[in-house]
Scaffold this motif. Sequence first.
Motif, PDB file in Angstrom:
ATOM      1  N   LYS A 172      29.559  -3.057  17.057  1.00 22.32           N
ATOM      2  CA  LYS A 172      29.534  -4.515  16.993  1.00 22.32           C
ATOM      3  C   LYS A 172      28.542  -5.136  17.962  1.00 22.32           C
ATOM      4  O   LYS A 172      28.218  -6.309  17.860  1.00 22.32           O
ATOM      5  N   SER A 173      28.064  -4.337  18.947  1.00 20.30           N
ATOM      6  CA  SER A 173      27.167  -4.911  19.944  1.00 20.30           C
ATOM      7  C   SER A 173      25.712  -4.566  19.695  1.00 20.30           C
ATOM      8  O   SER A 173      24.857  -4.908  20.506  1.00 20.30           O
ATOM      9  N   LEU A 174      25.440  -3.889  18.595  1.00 18.93           N
ATOM     10  CA  LEU A 174      24.077  -3.406  18.346  1.00 18.93           C
ATOM     11  C   LEU A 174      23.127  -4.568  18.107  1.00 18.93           C
ATOM     12  O   LEU A 174      23.327  -5.375  17.213  1.00 18.93           O
ATOM     13  N   ARG A 175      22.076  -4.655  18.945  1.00 14.91           N
ATOM     14  CA  ARG A 175      21.128  -5.757  18.843  1.00 14.91           C
ATOM     15  C   ARG A 175      19.709  -5.298  18.587  1.00 14.91           C
ATOM     16  O   ARG A 175      18.883  -6.035  18.085  1.00 14.91           O
ATOM     17  N   ARG A 176      19.395  -4.060  19.002  1.00 16.38           N
ATOM     18  CA  ARG A 176      18.012  -3.603  18.872  1.00 16.38           C
ATOM     19  C   ARG A 176      17.991  -2.243  18.185  1.00 16.38           C
ATOM     20  O   ARG A 176      18.729  -1.336  18.555  1.00 16.38           O
ATOM     21  N   LEU A 177      17.145  -2.132  17.192  1.00 15.69           N
ATOM     22  CA  LEU A 177      17.131  -0.932  16.352  1.00 15.69           C
ATOM     23  C   LEU A 177      15.702  -0.447  16.172  1.00 15.69           C
ATOM     24  O   LEU A 177      14.780  -1.245  15.967  1.00 15.69           O
ATOM     25  N   SER A 178      15.528   0.867  16.263  1.00 23.98           N
ATOM     26  CA  SER A 178      14.203   1.441  16.057  1.00 23.98           C
ATOM     27  C   SER A 178      14.368   2.849  15.498  1.00 23.98           C
ATOM     28  O   SER A 178      15.482   3.347  15.385  1.00 23.98           O
ATOM     29  N   GLY A 179      13.251   3.484  15.162  1.00 27.38           N
ATOM     30  CA  GLY A 179      13.353   4.859  14.700  1.00 27.38           C
ATOM     31  C   GLY A 179      12.182   5.258  13.836  1.00 27.38           C
ATOM     32  O   GLY A 179      11.431   4.429  13.357  1.00 27.38           O
ATOM     33  N   ALA A 180      12.039   6.567  13.655  1.00 31.51           N
ATOM     34  CA  ALA A 180      10.974   7.092  12.807  1.00 31.51           C
ATOM     35  C   ALA A 180      11.586   7.389  11.455  1.00 31.51           C
ATOM     36  O   ALA A 180      12.105   8.454  11.213  1.00 31.51           O
ATOM     37  N   TRP A 181      11.535   6.435  10.609  1.00 33.86           N
ATOM     38  CA  TRP A 181      12.263   6.575   9.359  1.00 33.86           C
ATOM     39  C   TRP A 181      11.387   7.050   8.219  1.00 33.86           C
ATOM     40  O   TRP A 181      10.533   6.322   7.743  1.00 33.86           O
ATOM     41  N   ASP A 182      11.608   8.291   7.806  1.00 31.98           N
ATOM     42  CA  ASP A 182      11.074   8.676   6.504  1.00 31.98           C
ATOM     43  C   ASP A 182      12.219   8.340   5.575  1.00 31.98           C
ATOM     44  O   ASP A 182      12.591   9.107   4.712  1.00 31.98           O
ATOM     45  N   ALA A 183      12.808   7.181   5.859  1.00 31.88           N
ATOM     46  CA  ALA A 183      14.124   6.887   5.291  1.00 31.88           C
ATOM     47  C   ALA A 183      14.078   6.819   3.783  1.00 31.88           C
ATOM     48  O   ALA A 183      13.233   6.153   3.201  1.00 31.88           O
ATOM     49  N   VAL A 184      14.992   7.502   3.210  1.00 34.91           N
ATOM     50  CA  VAL A 184      15.240   7.322   1.794  1.00 34.91           C
ATOM     51  C   VAL A 184      15.804   5.912   1.647  1.00 34.91           C
ATOM     52  O   VAL A 184      16.794   5.574   2.275  1.00 34.91           O
ATOM     53  N   VAL A 220      24.971  -4.379  10.382  1.00 36.82           N
ATOM     54  CA  VAL A 220      24.442  -4.749  11.702  1.00 36.82           C
ATOM     55  C   VAL A 220      23.276  -5.730  11.619  1.00 36.82           C
ATOM     56  O   VAL A 220      22.862  -6.283  12.640  1.00 36.82           O
ATOM     57  N   CYS A 221      22.760  -5.957  10.433  1.00 39.35           N
ATOM     58  CA  CYS A 221      21.555  -6.791  10.287  1.00 39.35           C
ATOM     59  C   CYS A 221      21.676  -8.159  10.949  1.00 39.35           C
ATOM     60  O   CYS A 221      20.763  -8.608  11.643  1.00 39.35           O
ATOM     61  N   GLU A 222      22.811  -8.790  10.706  1.00 42.22           N
ATOM     62  CA  GLU A 222      23.001 -10.156  11.205  1.00 42.22           C
ATOM     63  C   GLU A 222      22.874 -10.229  12.724  1.00 42.22           C
ATOM     64  O   GLU A 222      22.399 -11.217  13.277  1.00 42.22           O
ATOM     65  N   GLY A 223      23.298  -9.181  13.392  1.00 40.85           N
ATOM     66  CA  GLY A 223      23.305  -9.209  14.851  1.00 40.85           C
ATOM     67  C   GLY A 223      21.995  -8.771  15.492  1.00 40.85           C
ATOM     68  O   GLY A 223      21.786  -8.945  16.689  1.00 40.85           O
ATOM     69  N   LEU A 224      21.095  -8.219  14.680  1.00 40.75           N
ATOM     70  CA  LEU A 224      19.877  -7.652  15.260  1.00 40.75           C
ATOM     71  C   LEU A 224      18.925  -8.726  15.767  1.00 40.75           C
ATOM     72  O   LEU A 224      18.603  -9.678  15.054  1.00 40.75           O
ATOM     73  N   THR A 225      18.445  -8.528  17.011  1.00 45.06           N
ATOM     74  CA  THR A 225      17.410  -9.422  17.526  1.00 45.06           C
ATOM     75  C   THR A 225      16.061  -8.713  17.579  1.00 45.06           C
ATOM     76  O   THR A 225      15.022  -9.346  17.687  1.00 45.06           O
ATOM     77  N   SER A 226      16.101  -7.375  17.507  1.00 47.10           N
ATOM     78  CA  SER A 226      14.861  -6.631  17.632  1.00 47.10           C
ATOM     79  C   SER A 226      14.866  -5.471  16.648  1.00 47.10           C
ATOM     80  O   SER A 226      15.836  -4.706  16.599  1.00 47.10           O
ATOM     81  N   LEU A 227      13.811  -5.344  15.866  1.00 46.56           N
ATOM     82  CA  LEU A 227      13.725  -4.297  14.860  1.00 46.56           C
ATOM     83  C   LEU A 227      12.342  -3.668  14.934  1.00 46.56           C
ATOM     84  O   LEU A 227      11.328  -4.347  14.728  1.00 46.56           O
ATOM     85  N   ASN A 228      12.327  -2.371  15.253  1.00 46.66           N
ATOM     86  CA  ASN A 228      11.046  -1.669  15.358  1.00 46.66           C
ATOM     87  C   ASN A 228      10.983  -0.620  14.270  1.00 46.66           C
ATOM     88  O   ASN A 228      11.530   0.465  14.409  1.00 46.66           O
ATOM     89  N   LEU A 229      10.322  -0.957  13.184  1.00 43.01           N
ATOM     90  CA  LEU A 229      10.133  -0.015  12.081  1.00 43.01           C
ATOM     91  C   LEU A 229       8.682   0.439  12.030  1.00 43.01           C
ATOM     92  O   LEU A 229       8.160   0.767  10.967  1.00 43.01           O
ATOM     93  N   SER A 230       8.024   0.430  13.162  1.00 40.62           N
ATOM     94  CA  SER A 230       6.589   0.701  13.125  1.00 40.62           C
ATOM     95  C   SER A 230       6.270   2.176  12.930  1.00 40.62           C
ATOM     96  O   SER A 230       5.124   2.551  12.765  1.00 40.62           O
ATOM     97  N   TYR A 231       7.295   3.020  12.971  1.00 42.55           N
ATOM     98  CA  TYR A 231       7.087   4.423  12.624  1.00 42.55           C
ATOM     99  C   TYR A 231       7.803   4.778  11.334  1.00 42.55           C
ATOM    100  O   TYR A 231       8.033   5.932  11.022  1.00 42.55           O
ATOM    101  N   ALA A 232       8.172   3.772  10.605  1.00 41.55           N
ATOM    102  CA  ALA A 232       8.941   3.990   9.381  1.00 41.55           C
ATOM    103  C   ALA A 232       8.029   3.899   8.175  1.00 41.55           C
ATOM    104  O   ALA A 232       7.328   2.910   7.992  1.00 41.55           O
ATOM    105  N   THR A 233       8.063   4.917   7.346  1.00 37.53           N
ATOM    106  CA  THR A 233       7.192   4.909   6.171  1.00 37.53           C
ATOM    107  C   THR A 233       7.931   4.403   4.941  1.00 37.53           C
ATOM    108  O   THR A 233       7.441   4.520   3.832  1.00 37.53           O
ATOM    109  N   VAL A 234       9.098   3.842   5.162  1.00 42.15           N
ATOM    110  CA  VAL A 234       9.853   3.314   4.029  1.00 42.15           C
ATOM    111  C   VAL A 234       9.181   2.043   3.543  1.00 42.15           C
ATOM    112  O   VAL A 234       8.584   1.293   4.318  1.00 42.15           O
ATOM    113  N   ARG A 235       9.219   1.825   2.241  1.00 44.60           N
ATOM    114  CA  ARG A 235       8.589   0.620   1.707  1.00 44.60           C
ATOM    115  C   ARG A 235       9.359   0.116   0.507  1.00 44.60           C
ATOM    116  O   ARG A 235      10.328   0.711   0.105  1.00 44.60           O
TER     117      ARG A 235
END
Lengths: 178, 590
Positions: free
Chosen positions: B276-288, B298-313
């Motif tokens: 419930k406290s998650l505010r910042r999320l990052s990762g190297a996502w070859d995410a399906v 958790v989206c609503e609570g996020l203030t920071s999102l680093n998908l700069s290593y994520a190849t998902v599109r």
Amino acid sequence: MSTATANSAASPAVSGLDYDDTALTLALPGSSSAADRNKRAADHDDKPPSPKARAVGWPPVRTYRRNALRDDEAKLVKVAVDGAPYLRKVDLAAHDGYAALLRALHAMFASCLHADGAARKLVDAATGAEYVPTYEDKDGDWMLVGDVPFKMFVDSCKRIRLMKSSEAVNLSPRTSLR
Amino acid sequence: MGRGGSRASPAAAAPPWHALPDEVWEHAFSFLPADSDRGAAAASCRSWLRAERRSRRRLAVANCYAASPQDAVDRFPSVRAVEVKGKPHFADFGLVPPAWGAAAAPWVEAAADGWPLLEELSFKRMVVTDDCLEIIAASFRNFQVLRLVSCEGFSTAGLSAIASGCRNLRELDLQENEIEDCSIQWLNLFPESFTSLVTLNFSCLEGDVNITVLDRLVTRCHNLKTLKLNNAIPLDKLANLLRKAPQIVELGTGKFSADYHLDLFLKLESAFSGCKSLRRLSGAWDAVPEYLPAFYCVCEGLTSLNLSYATVRGPELIKFIGRCKNLQLLWVMDLIEDRGLAVVASSCNKLQELRVFPSAPFDAAEQVSLTERGLVDVSASCPMLESVLYFCRRMTNEALITIAKNRPNFTCFRLCILEPHTPDYITHQPLDVGFSAIVESCKGLRRLSVSGLLTDNVFKSIGAHADRLEMLSIAFAGNSDLGLHYILSGCKSLKKLEIRDCPFGDKPLLANAAKLETMRSLWMSSCSLTLGACRQLARKMPRLSVEVMNYSRGACPLDSLTDESPIETIYVYRTIAGPRSDTPACVQIV
């Protein structure tokens, strides 16, 4: 370091590591490098880059990011220089042969070592120490770079070490292919 | 404060203000937020100097060669937190030789000797060895925070020393370092009694970690707020870890990729719903993409999102980001494309910082539909947007003018058009007018990177208008010495200037030599400088260090070269420490 000419806007960037030739190149075992040697002798100034050469360090993407984003076909191995706490990575799959790979190694450490093409060595200009490119293969043995067919080398190379010549005397080339 | 000079009633008079004890001034100075304010206070008189320097707790050394470590220890004996930066910024792009310098060892040794109560140490772009880490672990009994950013030279052996030696460690933050993997299970070396960890970031580490050990560590560190994993942690283990640390505020997922399995999806979804406290999320996502809905809770609570290593599109990515209505920071790849940024513009109205990175920087054939349109949309609809880094392939003056009009509150504007010398793609004009609009409108601009086809005119505008500009990056721009002259004779607040591949020569450098002492550093590579100018500059300005790097000549001693010899690269910085003695052969100090 290469500089893009003012009119290079028309030519697209070429992918793959394609460092502009500086005055020094490395030779392959057995291959003729007379042309390279002559070119080296004649060149004293930086020559203008070929139209398709890409500038070093452009676009400004961090090396860390660049390495992280390589696709899975890449074969990244670490490159270490004896005596220095620096680690670089080179993508073996991005080169089509020993010549290109050695050029890339040279470019990585060129500022501190310059190449003695004929003898396939890199020389530290300050100390005169010579370095020989070696690699650790799948079995954990240290071999001289250049002794086996390139594809075989790419498959079996785990990491590369620019070893001081004095230590490399104990390495022997493979005598049989597997 | 006391009324100075009053003679009315001697018994009741407070001491004159200038005779107040140091402790009062130290207390007053503790309210000064910026080091520059403290520095200004210290410069006003001896007693303030004494009070300020003795009470300084945090020290930031922006250039490790600007002063010697001993200078720092002598001047500020009570420091508890130090940050030191080493190599020039262009080292990030491979323009600085690997042996250039920036060894952390002298700083660690001086600190071990002079600051035994040190609690925090932060190094950026420096060479940190295992020895350094061992000394740190052994020297500071209350050591709490180790932050290493873009460093190299150490291995997991050094990390073992930290894990086993730093009893009070709160933060171990490893960002984008080159770490040698000695296959040492360093995580095992945190003792069972060790529970103080608040931040653990080992995202840049290659190689495996023992999941069981990590699990136990996470379980017993109840105050853990930041956890950033590396690629070795598979998805189902991620879910388990999250269950043990539901209090997590910042999470780096490591490599987020797996074939889609419903049970794994449900497991992840359930684990995230507990955070419930998650505010910042990052990762190297070859995410399906099918896994992204697991994050919806958790989206609503996020203030920071680093998908700069994520190849998902694609649509799943856009849907995901569109749900993050409270984002303040978004780092993403250009795979988001203009249509994704349009959704960001309409959904993320609190956005303050946007960075868009190139997914295929070296492949012109790989076309992603990210253009000036995306940036225009975001700057039109996000009123708090103040910091931008944007890689794209085309731009127009009109777009830049629109952006400037919509967002006069930019403090950082970095635009990188991938192909050098690219003009306005509609009018084929240089982008001078567009960038001029930016600097004229954004009066608070502190950092600027320009790109595309640019003439000297843009530098005239920048020099004249960018009064608050502190850092400027220029590449493949300008047509004559005038360009550099405009910058150096203007830009009142300039601290860092880095230039590559521009036709700037000796004259503006020498004409503005005094300016360089008001700046932290100047980098110029592949310009039109000669050795003679460097010699003159060094002679004229003894408090500058003029470093010359000539790659193609190897280590040819400068003495043998004539004044007319062209110079590849110079790096000039002010220093009170005199010329450094640790240059490699390819670097020479004029």
